[in-house]
Write an enzyme that holds these catalytic residues in place. Structure first.
Site, PDB file in Angstrom:
ATOM      1  N   ASP A 181     -29.426 -53.663 -22.427  1.00  0.00           N
ATOM      2  CA  ASP A 181     -29.822 -52.714 -23.281  1.00  0.00           C
ATOM      3  C   ASP A 181     -29.939 -51.829 -23.080  1.00  0.00           C
ATOM      4  O   ASP A 181     -29.204 -51.707 -22.184  1.00  0.00           O
ATOM      5  CB  ASP A 181     -31.876 -53.747 -23.805  1.00  0.00           C
ATOM      6  CG  ASP A 181     -32.788 -53.333 -21.391  1.00  0.00           C
ATOM      7  OD1 ASP A 181     -32.079 -51.462 -21.975  1.00  0.00           O
ATOM      8  OD2 ASP A 181     -32.849 -53.760 -21.157  1.00  0.00           O
ATOM      9  N   GLU A 227      -0.204 -66.247  -7.853  1.00  0.00           N
ATOM     10  CA  GLU A 227      -1.237 -65.610  -8.647  1.00  0.00           C
ATOM     11  C   GLU A 227      -1.695 -64.307  -7.671  1.00  0.00           C
ATOM     12  O   GLU A 227      -1.924 -63.102  -8.579  1.00  0.00           O
ATOM     13  CB  GLU A 227      -3.081 -66.466  -8.257  1.00  0.00           C
ATOM     14  CG  GLU A 227      -2.083 -67.693  -8.481  1.00  0.00           C
ATOM     15  CD  GLU A 227      -3.379 -68.749  -8.565  1.00  0.00           C
ATOM     16  OE1 GLU A 227      -3.681 -69.660  -9.163  1.00  0.00           O
ATOM     17  OE2 GLU A 227      -3.552 -68.783  -7.674  1.00  0.00           O
TER      18      GLU A 227
END
Ligand code: DGJ
Length: 714
Positions: free
Chosen positions: A522, A602
């Site tokens: 928020d 990777e």
């Protein structure tokens, strides 16, 4: 500009006008909020004798004047307004009527920081303050309005008078004449936050709230009110949100004459706040942002404001660090050597920061114990916090630590020595959540303890970063020091006081918010923790939806976004590494995996991706972010620098189909007359924005990502 003529207040910027009027009986009417207008919108008021509508006594024989249908800025009980009130003031004798009458105003320039609450400092903002007084209870209201660009902040202070009052409800409200609105809200659950929902407001009351003591995964405290015809690309809408991290109530109501009331503020049914003379309750700011040009433009305008004035950059410290967090790599199962190895590997991949998550303190090897005992588990780490931190930082990587300061385990020294510091009711066993109880942050002894213990960790561990987690909601609103009805409010003030203290004391420290993922995402918390872990769901295919949903209200710079291992730990889905990385680029990039388990191939890809992220980061975090597609087939967004010269498009295609259809998107935020290159090919701005762009998917696998760089040539 803020104007005042004969009781008419006009607040206007180049993006909106907001008008209110003091009527002949001193009540504050809300006339208009929308696209810029000139003139007195009281021409919209229709005064007619409407059977069964009550009139104020002062209106004498005039039956046409009634607060039953007039649009109000403050709505209370006992004034003849039968709609849902936003402010309920209970007097000592239990009566609920109040009558707030205009008693003065002032207009000034420059808003200042309010201590103890998230606020804004805007030196050149136009500000208005209106005072209303209730002759019955002798309490008063101070309403503040701060206008900047497309955003209006509203503040409200309630001051106690001679008589003690109890606020049973204290929301902001605003009525809208002839309202045609869709209500848009963002609901969800753990691992699936901020799903966008939209419903037409008819003659009814739609109520959304959290009574969890936090904003919650389940319902965000930001809403959009849009015209029914508003789409992503056109039409008018406004965001209504609260700079607040606790329980809240929002309602949208349409009455018998199509006037709507929108109300939002802190607190739920648990809220009941008493004030005596000299006491003031300052509500957190309400924030309104307006656009006439669709939800895409609305999000861009709102995000610009939030980035600049709310989720502000730290004064010092690491700038946009790429981090590796060990949670999904090890969970509770690690020792000092393992952490050193991960941190070393993280550095070799290009990370700036290693974050040690849960399980490093007390005797915590699962989630049953030790919250509150914030000292390192030397047996497990094999050394002190200082030594661990030094060992990690020796590799040229900064160090950060996870904490959950508001929680306490019953199996902890803190609980054994201070059982009275917990929110619980004498004679009733408290409700547990993840085996935890909640500390009473409305108690100053508790917040003082947290300030001291966290300061010690920051200093001893030489922390550059802290992950502030919060993994359960409040159930027992009972304190040994604070009246129950105040806890929802005072708890959050206590939380803010600790965060404000740390922010001032350690300007170089980055605190990332977290609440079981995005359970307290928020604007209130973003004021202190400018980035926040978006969700515990790290699956790229589900996370792109959480990112797109969150982007309606929140700037991408505030999203904590990590690449995790496959099969994904939440959905068990396997997705390509490039896709996972592309989704993590929408936000503050990080890794949440064991780098020792990566193949060389990777690792090489991750190294290249981190380098690429560093180049794209200013566009992604400081540019404008447009949603181009948010469908079950395709999630696609375009971030573009504010000067429109550079952009990056990220598209995630979900399941493959036999003989697939093509995907096209239309870009935004460019100059139609400009020339652009997209991965080496040249296009006009009008072509990209009006005809669109064919996305170059290979269609050779599920969950494919496309990432395209756009650069202005002329
Ligand atoms: C919940 C958080 O969202 C996770 O990232 C992790 O920090 C765990 N808590 C640790 O308990």
């Amino acid at each position: 500009m803020i104007g005042y003529i004969d009781g008419l207040f006009t607040i206007s910027t180049s993006s909106f006008t907001y008008e209110m009027k003091v009527d002949s009986f001193g009540r504050l009417l809300h006339l208009y909020y929308g696209a810029p207008i000139e003139g007195d919108a009281s021409s919209l008021l229709s005064l007619r004798d409407r059977g069964f509508s009550a009139s104020p006594y002062e209106a004498g024989k005039d039956r046409t004047y009634s607060y039953d249908y007039l649009p109000l800025e403050i709505s209370t009980l006992g004034e003849g307004d039968f709609r849902t009130p936003s402010l309920i003031v209970e007097r000592e004798d239990g009566t609920l009527s109040s009558s707030f009458i205009y008693s003065g105003h002032r207009i000034y320039k420059g808003s200042e920081r309010i201590k103890g609450l998230p606020s804004v400092e805007i030196a050149d903002a136009e500000c208005l303050e209106i005072t209303l007084s209730d002759s019955l209870s002798s309490s008063s209201l101070i309403l503040t309005y701060i206008a900047k660009d497309a955003t209006l902040l509203r503040g409200m202070q309630i001051k106690g008078g001679k008589e003690k009052i109890t606020l049973r409800k204290a929301l902001y409200s605003m009525d809208e004449i002839s309202s045609r609105r869709d209500v848009i809200w963002f609901d969800g659950r753990h691992c699936s936050e901020r799903n966008i929902k939209r419903e037409r407001l008819d003659t009814a009351t739609l109520t959304f709230s959290s009574r969890r003591g936090a904003t919650s995964h389940q319902m965000n405290n930001s809403f959009i009110l849009a015209s029914p015809e508003t789409t992503e690309n056109s039409g008018e809408a406004f965001i209504i949100s609260l700079l607040w991290s606790g329980s809240f109530t929002f309602f949208a109501e349409k009455d018998q004459y199509d006037t709507a009331r929108f109300a939002l503020g802190p607190g739920s049914e648990y809220f009941s706040y008493s004030l005596t003379e000299g006491e003031t309750l300052t509500l957190p700011f309400l924030i309104l942002t307006y656009s006439e040009n669709g939800l895409g433009d609305l999000s861009v305008k709102h995000s610009r404001f939030v980035r600049k004035y709310i989720a502000r950059k730290r004064r010092g410290g690491l700038k946009d660090p790429v981090l590796l967090n060990n949670w999904e790599a090890t969970y509770f199962d690690f020792n000092g050597d393992k952490l050193m190895a991960i941190a070393k590997e993280a550095k070799s991949l290009g990370c700036d920061l290693f974050v040690l998550d849960d399980g490093w303190f007390g005797h915590r090897n699962d989630d049953l114990s030790s919250l509150g005992d914030w000292s390192e588990n030397r047996d497990k780490l094999g050394c002190s916090l200082e030594t661990l931190s030094e060992g990690i930082r020796k590799n040229g990587i900064s160090f950060g630590l996870w904490v959950e300061p508001e929680a306490i385990s019953e199996d902890s020294d803190l609980y054994r020595s201070h059982p009275e510091w917990v929110l619980k009711l004498e004679g009733k066993k408290p409700v547990r959540g993840r085996y935890e109880l909640v500390l009473d942050l409305s108690n100053k002894e508790v917040t003082d303890y947290l300030k001291a213990v966290l300061s010690s960790l920051i200093e001893r561990g030489k922390l550059s970063y802290m992950k502030w987690d919060y993994n359960r909601f409040i159930t027992d609103f009972h304190s040994s020091v604070t009246p129950s009805g105040r806890i929802e409010y005072d708890y959050i003030l206590g939380l803010y006081s600790v965060l404000e203290y740390l922010e001032e004391k350690y300007p170089d420290l980055l605190i990332e918010g977290c609440s079981g993922g995005g359970g307290r995402f928020d604007l209130g918390l973003l004021y202190y923790t400018p980035q926040s872990w978006l969700s515990d769901n790290t699956d790229a295919i589900e996370r792109i939806d959480i990112e797109l949903g969150s982007s309606y209200i929140y700037p991408v710079s505030s999203f904590g976004s990590h690449v995790s291992a496959v099969p994904n730990h939440q959905t068990h889905r396997t997705t390509p590494l490039f896709t996972r990385s592309s989704v993590a680029m929408i936000g503050s990039y990080g890794l949440e995996l064991d780098p020792e388990k990566l193949s060389e191939e990777e690792k090489d890809l991750i190294r290249r991706e981190i380098k690429e992220y560093r180049k794209l980061c200013p566009i992604i975090k400081e540019g404008d972010f447009y949603r181009l597609s948010h469908t079950p087939e395709l999630g696609c967004a375009f971030a573009v620098s504010q000067d429109g010269r550079e952009g990056v498009l990220i598209a995630i295609r979900r399941l493959s189909h036999g003989n697939p259809k093509d995907h096209y998107v239309k870009l935004k935020g460019l100059d139609e007359k400009g020339r652009y290159s997209v991965e080496g090919k040249e296009y006009s701005g009008s072509m990209l924005m009006k005809a669109g762009l064919l996305l170059p998917f290979t269609y050779s696998e599920d969950f494919e990502a496309v990432r395209l760089k756009v650069k202005r040539l002329d």
